[in-house]
Design a protein around this motif. Structure first.
Motif, PDB file in Angstrom:
ATOM      1  N   ASN A 130     -17.439  31.079  72.108  1.00 35.87           N
ATOM      2  CA  ASN A 130     -17.307  31.185  70.654  1.00 35.87           C
ATOM      3  C   ASN A 130     -17.649  32.619  70.259  1.00 35.87           C
TER       4      ASN A 130
ATOM      5  N   SER B 107     -14.722  23.277  77.833  1.00 37.93           N
ATOM      6  CA  SER B 107     -14.214  22.536  76.683  1.00 37.93           C
ATOM      7  C   SER B 107     -14.699  23.067  75.345  1.00 37.93           C
ATOM      8  N   TYR B 108     -15.938  23.563  75.284  1.00 37.76           N
ATOM      9  CA  TYR B 108     -16.545  23.892  73.992  1.00 37.76           C
ATOM     10  C   TYR B 108     -16.952  25.356  73.820  1.00 37.76           C
TER      11      TYR B 108
ATOM     12  N   ASP C  61     -10.180  26.609  71.350  1.00 34.22           N
ATOM     13  CA  ASP C  61      -9.246  25.759  70.606  1.00 34.22           C
ATOM     14  C   ASP C  61      -7.788  26.124  70.910  1.00 34.22           C
ATOM     15  N   SER C  62      -6.854  25.389  70.251  1.00 36.14           N
ATOM     16  CA  SER C  62      -5.431  25.549  70.560  1.00 36.14           C
ATOM     17  C   SER C  62      -4.818  26.819  69.983  1.00 36.14           C
ATOM     18  N   THR C  63      -5.580  27.605  69.228  1.00 33.70           N
ATOM     19  CA  THR C  63      -5.079  28.916  68.807  1.00 33.70           C
ATOM     20  C   THR C  63      -5.207  29.929  69.938  1.00 33.70           C
TER      21      THR C  63
ATOM     22  N   GLN D 104      -5.461  22.563  76.571  1.00 36.58           N
ATOM     23  CA  GLN D 104      -6.680  22.308  75.798  1.00 36.58           C
ATOM     24  C   GLN D 104      -6.982  20.807  75.708  1.00 36.58           C
ATOM     25  N   LYS D 105      -5.951  20.007  75.453  1.00 40.99           N
ATOM     26  CA  LYS D 105      -6.128  18.547  75.377  1.00 40.99           C
ATOM     27  C   LYS D 105      -6.516  17.978  76.740  1.00 40.99           C
TER      28      LYS D 105
ATOM     29  N   ARG E 159     -12.263  31.754  72.232  1.00 44.73           N
ATOM     30  CA  ARG E 159     -12.602  30.421  71.712  1.00 44.73           C
ATOM     31  C   ARG E 159     -11.810  29.376  72.497  1.00 44.73           C
TER      32      ARG E 159
END
Length: 279
Positions: A199, A195-196, A151-153, A160-161, A149
């Protein structure tokens, strides 16, 4: 002006990749009509098939240190993934699933029943998807710097930012351009992917039947806890975390990387449980 050892090393990597014949070898370079695109690929060596997959915005040349090593024993197959390198794709959308299906199509085109697979970064993601969705095609899988994924996990929060910010800036810039070039659109498509996506649920990794070597740097852009999550979710997996390492394990630790991955492919997978844990 003093140049740090890291900068010098990075310059050497860049020089090697920009001067290598790999990725532009007219003697072996070919195109295959696959799923609506002309996929560029090259092959080196003879023996058991080995598919090597590059990361986001990369190309065949990224494996300048792996091709000479593995082609001594394997039939090494490398391709420029959809919308990257010499493989053009003018479609608006792009996904990791699309790229994994392209690679499956390339193996079909080459009449390869199954192959060992190495995937770096996005190539690792595509290697996981290949093993999940086309399990018959992957004999053994080695991935480094892969994530499930965005995200920041999973990804270092700073990185990530930064990626999200670059994606937003790129989209804004594209809207201001009256006639954006195909290259500009393509770059934004790749940044949007980064970026997205992906998943992938960790539960999906339990479908992976092949032995898998999960690799990461202890200071990778992918967090070590996420690399551990991937390792723990695959039934038959080994874990290798390189100390004092970032994301570029096939470059910075090329000799060690090649040796360890080569040994993983050549030796039978060992189930380590009960008393065997003492060895």
């Amino acid at each position: 002006m003093l140049v740090s050892g890291f900068t010098l090393k990075a310059q050497n990597f860049e020089k090697d990749m920009n001067t290598t014949m790999y990725g532009r070898n007219k003697a072996v370079g070919k195109y295959a009509e696959i799923r609506g695109i002309k996929m560029y690929y090259e092959e080196y060596g003879k023996g058991e098939p080995l598919l090597i997959i590059h990361g986001n915005g990369g190309s065949i040349k990224n494996f300048v240190y792996q091709i000479p090593y593995f082609s001594k024993k394997y039939r090494v197959i490398l391709a420029d993934s959809r919308a990257q390198g010499k493989t053009l794709d003018n479609a608006d959308s792009l996904s990791y699933e699309m790229i994994a299906d392209d690679l499956n199509g390339l193996l079909d085109h080459l009449k390869i029943k199954n192959a060992n697979v190495i995937g770096w970064s996005d190539g690792g993601i595509e290697g996981l998807l290949l093993a999940i969705n086309h399990p018959d095609k992957v004999k053994k899988l080695a991935i480094t710097g892969a994530n499930l994924r965005p995200d920041s996990t999973a990804v270092d929060p700073y990185v990530q930012k930064m990626v999200l910010s670059e994606n937003i800036k790129g989209a804004d810039s594209l809207r201001r351009v009256k006639n954006p070039t195909a290259a500009m659109k393509n770059q934004l498509k790749l940044m949007h992917l980064l970026s997205y996506e992906p998943n992938i649920k960790s539960s999906a990794l339990k479908k992976i039947a092949c032995p898998t070597l999960v690799i990461g740097g202890d200071h990778d852009v992918i967090t070590t806890r996420h690399t551990l999550e991937i390792f723990e979710s695959i039934p038959k997996a080994y874990l290798w975390i390189l100390p004092n390492s970032g994301h570029a394990t096939p470059l910075v630790y090329k000799d060690m990387f090649n040796t360890v991955v080569g040994n993983f492919f050549s030796k039978p997978y060992r189930t380590i449980e009960k008393e065997a844990r003492f060895m």
